[in-house]
Enzyme design. Structure first.
Site, PDB file in Angstrom:
ATOM      1  N   CYS A   1      10.455  40.841  23.473  1.00  0.00           N
ATOM      2  CA  CYS A   1      11.330  39.664  23.463  1.00  0.00           C
ATOM      3  C   CYS A   1      11.726  39.360  22.013  1.00  0.00           C
ATOM      4  O   CYS A   1      10.860  39.142  21.160  1.00  0.00           O
ATOM      5  CB  CYS A   1      10.588  38.479  24.075  1.00  0.00           C
TER       6      CYS A   1
ATOM      7  N   TYR B   1      -1.673   0.276  -9.906  1.00  0.00           N
ATOM      8  CA  TYR B   1      -2.172  -0.885  -9.160  1.00  0.00           C
ATOM      9  C   TYR B   1      -3.532  -1.392  -9.653  1.00  0.00           C
ATOM     10  O   TYR B   1      -4.084  -2.323  -9.070  1.00  0.00           O
ATOM     11  CB  TYR B   1      -2.211  -0.616  -7.661  1.00  0.00           C
TER      12      TYR B   1
ATOM     13  N   LYS C   1       0.876  -1.175   0.000  1.00  0.00           N
ATOM     14  CA  LYS C   1       0.000   0.000   0.000  1.00  0.00           C
ATOM     15  C   LYS C   1       0.909   1.219   0.000  1.00  0.00           C
ATOM     16  O   LYS C   1       1.465   1.605   1.024  1.00  0.00           O
ATOM     17  CB  LYS C   1      -0.921  -0.009   1.220  1.00  0.00           C
TER      18      LYS C   1
ATOM     19  N   ASP D   1       2.284   4.927  -0.079  1.00  0.00           N
ATOM     20  CA  ASP D   1       1.773   6.092   0.636  1.00  0.00           C
ATOM     21  C   ASP D   1       2.003   7.350  -0.195  1.00  0.00           C
ATOM     22  O   ASP D   1       3.048   7.984  -0.112  1.00  0.00           O
ATOM     23  CB  ASP D   1       2.490   6.199   1.985  1.00  0.00           C
TER      24      ASP D   1
HETATM   25  S1  IVH Z   1      -6.497  -0.503  -4.777  1.00  0.00           S
HETATM   26  C1  IVH Z   1     -11.227   0.445  -5.118  1.00  0.00           C
HETATM   27  N1  IVH Z   1      -3.946  -0.857  -4.361  1.00  0.00           N
HETATM   28  O1  IVH Z   1      -5.012   3.370  -0.909  1.00  0.00           O
HETATM   29  C2  IVH Z   1      -9.994   0.868  -4.440  1.00  0.00           C
HETATM   30  N2  IVH Z   1      -4.936   1.129  -3.533  1.00  0.00           N
HETATM   31  O2  IVH Z   1      -8.116   3.642   0.335  1.00  0.00           O
HETATM   32  C3  IVH Z   1      -8.798   0.488  -5.226  1.00  0.00           C
HETATM   33  N3  IVH Z   1      -3.359   2.623  -2.423  1.00  0.00           N
HETATM   34  O3  IVH Z   1      -5.954   6.265  -1.929  1.00  0.00           O
HETATM   35  C4  IVH Z   1      -7.571   0.825  -4.530  1.00  0.00           C
HETATM   36  N4  IVH Z   1      -1.571   1.389  -2.720  1.00  0.00           N
HETATM   37  O4  IVH Z   1      -4.551   5.231  -3.780  1.00  0.00           O
HETATM   38  C5  IVH Z   1      -5.006  -0.041  -4.172  1.00  0.00           C
HETATM   39  N5  IVH Z   1      -1.700  -1.303  -4.105  1.00  0.00           N
HETATM   40  C6  IVH Z   1      -2.739  -0.504  -3.927  1.00  0.00           C
HETATM   41  C7  IVH Z   1      -2.612   0.731  -3.257  1.00  0.00           C
HETATM   42  C8  IVH Z   1      -3.749   1.512  -3.071  1.00  0.00           C
HETATM   43  C9  IVH Z   1      -2.031   2.522  -2.219  1.00  0.00           C
HETATM   44  C10 IVH Z   1      -4.186   3.767  -1.968  1.00  0.00           C
HETATM   45  C11 IVH Z   1      -5.147   4.281  -2.974  1.00  0.00           C
HETATM   46  C12 IVH Z   1      -6.230   4.932  -2.172  1.00  0.00           C
HETATM   47  C13 IVH Z   1      -6.147   4.189  -0.875  1.00  0.00           C
HETATM   48  C14 IVH Z   1      -7.364   3.301  -0.743  1.00  0.00           C
END
Ligand code: IVH
Length: 664
Positions: free
Chosen positions: A425, A220, A113, A115
């Site tokens: 100050c 992704y 995930k 950031d």
């Molecule tokens: S899938 C339908 N895969 O996480 C949702 N999201 O709350 C599809 N994010 O802001 C999201 N890495 O940008 C997906 N490998 C990953 C991700 C990812 C970061 C972020 C995404 C979004 C938040 C989801």
């Protein structure tokens, strides 16, 4: 064929190939210097023969012309968020729901995930045509010009397909460290973390800024797949990689939830080894038909969840406690630490807030302590490892006098902080100046903490008015101030004179007046003069202005030194009215000007905060509850009690159509 065209074509192709190897495959074959040299060569050729420059030339990455504002983009396929799991048990719960929904086991794709900032990219016939932010999920902002500067976003795909993909734009840890070091040297505000830095860079109207920030992206998801496309998410990502997208290589398949948990836990330990920040692992059902069968809740897919890591904690030694005096005179203790890497950056300071907290946490100089970073630049002390004490630790006591000016410190009733109440100050004056020039106040570029400190130490500036009297000769005496930066600074100071009243009010640092409060005051009173004359009851009658702020405003403007300062600023040419000339342009007869609105329910065309901005831009005010003072209630879909209340009070109710038709 023309030799120069041939050269441009060949060099374009060669550089595209190198960029692809470097940014997408992470397998460079030439070093950065050699790449830059070739890029400059191409730039020169293109400048000489602009007619041969290709649309997707790598030189396009340097950033085009600045925009006035971002266009709104409606997402045909909504950009949803993810549900969260904070531990193994919650992952098992997610798996139970998946199995229940499918009637069978699922296999999963476990992805990092990242950031950063979620973006969507549209390609038509293989050409990158539009990129946008997530916004509220339905409507985002068109940041194509900025995204084009990210080298790992292909401008042209390997196949001429029409496709929409989604991914996370981010700033690698190393770029973030370099950026913050440069900003510190320039005295500019630091970014708290790589995520804020990435988002901040992509929300700039001038694409040259994003081009300079070394951003990257991982794709992704493929949002629009054809009928006979891939069967699994893994295959979809492989297809994206084939097209030329940067796809992360750490993704792992897991045949059971036990395997998923093992992957998640392994990343929790290894995350610091990655060159970019992650805040968890995204677990997705791999089979696309199964995804479809599971479907979505209102906010997120049922086929995916985000396993979130707890905030990273590390131990280090507290070497010393430093005191700093803020612009309001509050004395804040800061822990000076043995440098330690945490959540992607090296940490050397931690906030201790105030003396009471030091006592409560039983912090002594020399202690081993646990710290954690929770989204701020300065981390917090979590606890002291008292069991590791040697007996050599030293108790800390707050001094009785201000370390900067020597005046006695006082503890104001009801406040935890000790304060230096000496208005002369030097620390407070310096901090006040830093606040005045900061981004949400007068936003003077190139005037950061370092330059202000020098100006102060050289006795060139003693009050905010002195900033507007600075001359080139004196600025040239300062460190790192050359001809060009001096001119830029003087220009930035000059431009700041035009800022609307709210920026100036916030910059003056009136107690309890934050940037929102300053905006309310400016919008209500319109000119500095009227605000200076405002009486307590006039102020408290304004929605959103409480007793404390009203009192502070009256007290502030009563001071003779303040009156003199305002007169000085006025004669130096600073704008003292709201929204500059725009205020005058507010159409007094408009359907909005001077009226109070309440928004309820949801609209198709815009979010509530967008609607609020539209109303305010036309001189109206938006409040949250329906009272006899409300002029109009704007009711979207599913409006409930507020609409009924409006009807009871016989207040006009507009539906979405009635509202939007009045916006033109
Ligand atoms: S899938 C339908 N895969 O996480 C949702 N999201 O709350 C599809 N994010 O802001 C999201 N890495 O940008 C997906 N490998 C990953 C991700 C990812 C970061 C972020 C995404 C979004 C938040 C989801």
């Amino acid at each position: 064929m023309d030799v120069s065209k041939e050269q441009i074509d060949a060099l374009t192709k060669e550089l595209q190939d190198h960029a692809y190897r470097y940014y997408v495959l992470d397998e460079p074959v030439i070093d950065d210097a050699a790449y830059d040299k070739k890029l400059r060569e191409l730039q020169e050729l293109e400048a000489a023969y602009p007619e041969y420059k290709q649309e997707d030339s790598p030189t396009e990455r340097v950033g085009g012309e600045p925009l006035d504002q971002f266009k709104k983009v409606r997402h045909e396929i909504p950009m949803m968020s993810l549900s969260n799991a904070f531990n193994a048990e919650e992952l098992r719960e997610f798996d139970r729901r998946v199995r229940e929904g499918l009637g069978e086991e699922a296999s999963y794709s476990c992805e990092l995930k990242f950031d950063g900032l979620a973006v969507t990219l549209k390609y038509e016939n293989g050409r990158f045509v539009q990129g946008a932010t997530r916004g509220d999920g339905t409507t985002g902002e068109d940041i194509t010009a900025n995204l084009r500067t990210i080298p790992s976003i292909p401008l042209k795909l390997q196949k001429p397909v029409t496709i929409e993909v989604r991914g996370e734009a981010f700033m690698p840890k190393a770029s973030f460290e370099r950026l913050n070091q440069a900003r510190e040297a320039q005295g500019e505000a630091l970014f708290a973390n790589p995520r804020n830095a990435a988002a901040g860079s992509l929300r700039q109207l001038d694409p040259k800024i994003a081009a300079d920030r070394h951003l990257n992206i991982f794709i992704y998801a493929v949002a629009s797949l054809e009928e006979d496309g891939p069967d699994t998410h893994t295959e979809a990502l492989a297809y994206a990689a084939e097209l030329g997208f940067h796809v992360n290589k750490e993704t792992k398949q897991a045949a059971s939830i036990d395997e998923v948990i093992a992957v998640c836990e392994a990343w929790e330990d290894k995350r610091s080894e990655l060159p970019y920040e992650i805040d968890g692992v995204v677990v997705k059902v791999d089979n696309l038909e199964a995804q479809e069968q599971l479907g979505y809740t209102a906010k997120s897919p049922r086929w995916a969840t985000a396993y979130k890591f707890p905030a990273e904690e590390v131990t280090t030694v507290l070497r010393d406690i430093e005191l700093s005096i803020g612009r309001t005179g509050a004395v804040t203790p800061t822990a000076i630490l043995d440098p330690v890497p945490v959540a992607g950056t090296t940490v050397q300071r931690a906030s201790l807030h105030n003396e009471d907290l030091i006592r409560e946490q039983d912090v002594k100089i020399g202690d081993r302590i646990v710290i954690k970073k929770a989204g701020d630049i300065i981390p917090k002390v979590v606890r002291v490892l008292t069991e590791e004490r040697t007996g050599d630790e030293i108790d800390f006591h707050m001094p009785d006098t201000c370390p900067e000016c020597g005046e006695e410190l006082v503890r104001i009733e009801g406040e935890v902080a000790l304060r230096c109440v000496n208005p002369l100050c030097p620390a407070q004056i310096r901090e006040g100046l830093i606040h005045f020039v900061s981004r949400n106040a007068m936003n003077i570029d190139g005037l950061g903490e370092k330059v202000i400190t020098q100006l102060f130490d050289h006795d060139l500036v003693r009050s905010v008015a002195d900033l507007y009297r600075l001359e080139k000769e004196s600025l040239l005496q300062l460190d790192r101030m050359g001809e060009k930066s001096t001119e830029n600074l003087l220009q930035a100071i000059e431009v700041s004179k035009e800022n609307p009243l709210d920026k100036l009010l916030f910059g003056l640092g009136i107690r309890f007046v934050g940037s929102k409060g300053a905006e309310t005051l400016a919008a209500e009173f319109r000119t500095m003069e009227r605000l200076q004359q405002a009486e307590l009851d006039e102020l408290t009658a304004v929605h959103d202005i409480g007793e404390k702020m009203a009192d502070a405003v009256v007290t502030y403007f009563q001071q003779e030194t303040v009156q003199q300062l305002i007169d000085e600023l006025r004669s130096l040419g600073l704008n003292m009215s709201y929204a500059g000339t725009e205020a005058a342009e507010v159409d007094e007869d408009s359907a909005f000007s001077g009226k109070t609105f309440v928004l309820t329910g949801s609209m198709d065309a815009m979010s509530r905060s967008e609607a609020k901005k539209e109303i305010e831009a036309r001189g109206g005010k938006v409040t949250s509850s329906v009272t006899s003072k409300t002029d109009v209630v704007i009711a979207g879909e599913k409006a409930g009690s507020k609409q009924r209340k409006a009807e009871e009070l016989e207040i006009p109710v507009w539906d979405e159509e009635a509202f939007t038709s009045r916006l033109d």
